[in-house]
Motif scaffolding. Sequence first.
Motif, mmCIF file in Angstrom:
data_model
loop_
_atom_site.group_PDB
_atom_site.id
_atom_site.type_symbol
_atom_site.label_atom_id
_atom_site.label_comp_id
_atom_site.label_asym_id
_atom_site.label_seq_id
_atom_site.Cartn_x
_atom_site.Cartn_y
_atom_site.Cartn_z
ATOM 1 N N PHE A 140 -30.711 34.058 -34.845
ATOM 2 C CA PHE A 140 -31.238 34.023 -33.479
ATOM 3 C C PHE A 140 -30.512 35.017 -32.572
ATOM 4 C CE2 PHE A 140 -31.185 31.910 -29.208
ATOM 5 C CZ PHE A 140 -32.507 32.150 -28.899
ATOM 6 N N ILE A 141 -29.181 34.996 -32.586
ATOM 7 C CA ILE A 141 -28.410 35.863 -31.690
ATOM 8 C C ILE A 141 -28.552 37.333 -32.084
ATOM 9 C CG2 ILE A 141 -26.070 36.531 -30.970
ATOM 10 C CD1 ILE A 141 -25.282 33.609 -31.069
ATOM 11 N N TRP A 142 -28.365 37.620 -33.352
ATOM 12 C CA TRP A 142 -28.363 39.014 -33.797
ATOM 13 C C TRP A 142 -29.739 39.501 -34.227
ATOM 14 C CZ3 TRP A 142 -23.702 37.835 -37.419
ATOM 15 C CH2 TRP A 142 -22.566 37.628 -36.655
ATOM 16 N N GLN A 143 -30.722 38.602 -34.159
ATOM 17 C CA GLN A 143 -32.094 38.955 -34.509
ATOM 18 C C GLN A 143 -32.171 39.550 -35.919
ATOM 19 O OE1 GLN A 143 -34.989 38.418 -32.282
ATOM 20 N NE2 GLN A 143 -33.383 37.010 -31.689
ATOM 21 N N LEU A 144 -31.501 38.869 -36.863
ATOM 22 C CA LEU A 144 -31.409 39.367 -38.236
ATOM 23 C C LEU A 144 -32.745 39.390 -38.968
ATOM 24 C CD1 LEU A 144 -28.081 37.720 -39.425
ATOM 25 C CD2 LEU A 144 -28.463 40.067 -38.696
ATOM 26 N N ILE A 147 -25.366 46.458 -22.759
ATOM 27 C CA ILE A 147 -25.024 45.045 -22.937
ATOM 28 C C ILE A 147 -24.958 44.793 -24.435
ATOM 29 C CG2 ILE A 147 -25.736 42.665 -22.581
ATOM 30 C CD1 ILE A 147 -27.139 43.568 -20.034
ATOM 31 N N ALA A 148 -23.870 44.170 -24.871
ATOM 32 C CA ALA A 148 -23.617 43.967 -26.302
ATOM 33 C C ALA A 148 -24.405 42.792 -26.865
ATOM 34 C CB ALA A 148 -22.127 43.771 -26.544
ATOM 35 N N MET A 149 -25.703 42.815 -26.663
ATOM 36 C CA MET A 149 -26.593 41.814 -27.243
ATOM 37 C C MET A 149 -27.887 42.521 -27.632
ATOM 38 S SD MET A 149 -26.118 38.411 -24.899
ATOM 39 C CE MET A 149 -25.635 39.158 -23.336
ATOM 40 N N GLN A 150 -28.535 41.979 -28.633
ATOM 41 C CA GLN A 150 -29.785 42.567 -29.099
ATOM 42 C C GLN A 150 -30.833 42.522 -27.979
ATOM 43 O OE1 GLN A 150 -30.531 44.075 -31.922
ATOM 44 N NE2 GLN A 150 -28.467 43.795 -32.711
ATOM 45 N N PRO A 151 -31.584 43.604 -27.794
ATOM 46 C CA PRO A 151 -32.628 43.613 -26.761
ATOM 47 C C PRO A 151 -33.649 42.481 -26.950
ATOM 48 C CG PRO A 151 -32.272 45.827 -27.613
ATOM 49 C CD PRO A 151 -31.466 44.901 -28.466
ATOM 50 N N GLU A 152 -33.977 42.167 -28.212
ATOM 51 C CA GLU A 152 -34.927 41.079 -28.487
ATOM 52 C C GLU A 152 -34.374 39.738 -28.006
ATOM 53 O OE1 GLU A 152 -33.764 43.157 -30.868
ATOM 54 O OE2 GLU A 152 -35.496 44.272 -31.609
ATOM 55 N N PHE A 153 -33.060 39.539 -28.205
ATOM 56 C CA PHE A 153 -32.409 38.310 -27.741
ATOM 57 C C PHE A 153 -32.416 38.265 -26.221
ATOM 58 C CE2 PHE A 153 -28.511 36.006 -26.462
ATOM 59 C CZ PHE A 153 -28.772 34.769 -27.031
ATOM 60 N N LEU A 154 -32.060 39.380 -25.586
ATOM 61 C CA LEU A 154 -32.035 39.442 -24.122
ATOM 62 C C LEU A 154 -33.414 39.162 -23.523
ATOM 63 C CD1 LEU A 154 -29.781 42.565 -23.552
ATOM 64 C CD2 LEU A 154 -29.300 40.239 -22.794
ATOM 65 N N SER A 155 -34.453 39.619 -24.200
ATOM 66 C CA SER A 155 -35.804 39.467 -23.650
ATOM 67 C C SER A 155 -36.278 38.012 -23.620
ATOM 68 C CB SER A 155 -36.798 40.323 -24.435
ATOM 69 O OG SER A 155 -36.978 39.794 -25.736
ATOM 70 N N MET A 156 -35.587 37.129 -24.307
ATOM 71 C CA MET A 156 -35.964 35.713 -24.323
ATOM 72 C C MET A 156 -35.497 34.963 -23.078
ATOM 73 S SD MET A 156 -35.140 34.587 -28.180
ATOM 74 C CE MET A 156 -35.291 35.765 -29.492
ATOM 75 N N PHE A 157 -34.698 35.607 -22.236
ATOM 76 C CA PHE A 157 -34.108 34.941 -21.086
ATOM 77 C C PHE A 157 -34.458 35.691 -19.805
ATOM 78 C CE2 PHE A 157 -31.581 34.139 -24.844
ATOM 79 C CZ PHE A 157 -31.520 32.751 -24.848
ATOM 80 N N PRO A 158 -34.503 34.972 -18.691
ATOM 81 C CA PRO A 158 -34.884 35.643 -17.440
ATOM 82 C C PRO A 158 -33.854 36.666 -16.956
ATOM 83 C CG PRO A 158 -34.485 33.275 -17.079
ATOM 84 C CD PRO A 158 -34.347 33.535 -18.533
ATOM 85 N N THR A 159 -32.569 36.440 -17.264
ATOM 86 C CA THR A 159 -31.533 37.390 -16.852
ATOM 87 C C THR A 159 -30.528 37.584 -17.987
ATOM 88 O OG1 THR A 159 -29.990 35.743 -15.983
ATOM 89 C CG2 THR A 159 -31.684 36.555 -14.455
ATOM 90 N N PRO A 160 -29.862 38.729 -18.010
ATOM 91 C CA PRO A 160 -28.818 38.957 -19.029
ATOM 92 C C PRO A 160 -27.665 37.957 -18.919
ATOM 93 C CG PRO A 160 -29.455 41.036 -18.043
ATOM 94 C CD PRO A 160 -30.126 39.956 -17.244
#
Length: 155
Positions: A109-113, A43-56
């Motif tokens: 926030f999105i890219w977890q810079l 999935i083309a999103m940072q794992p840290e960003f994905l972990s903030m939500f219940p589903t991808p």
Amino acid sequence: MKEMFKRGVVSFSISAFIGLLVNLIVNIISNYYANKAGDSGFIAMQPEFLSMFPTPVIAAYVNVLLYGLIGFTFAFMTFVYEIERLGFLFQSIIYFFSTLAVALIITVFIWQLHHNAIAFAMTLTGYFVTHVIMFVVEYKELKKDIKMINSMIKE
């Protein structure tokens, strides 16, 4: 102000659509190569960003909405250039910092810079260079317009 809001909504839609399209293309290409390598589920999103939500899926929706918000801000803040009492340099500075605030918060926030100082610095540098180029181009156009107006007045 109504016109600026309308511009913002159109830009929101375009930015959200392009963000969705880019993520889709990256996911398709990446999954193709990941499947060839024996991996799956990229999935083309940072794992840290994905972990903030219940589903991808929810993370993807938020991602698209945030891209849209960046587009809205860039279009809406153009109202600054219509305030005639402000000089062009001051208008540009206001536009730069107001769009920087929104874009930087969202991209961090999105890219977890905040986890990668080099990526953060490169993002800031790219943003600054882009605005310098925009300023120079607009300044040259403005000078050309003023020259044309002055020549018309002389006639």
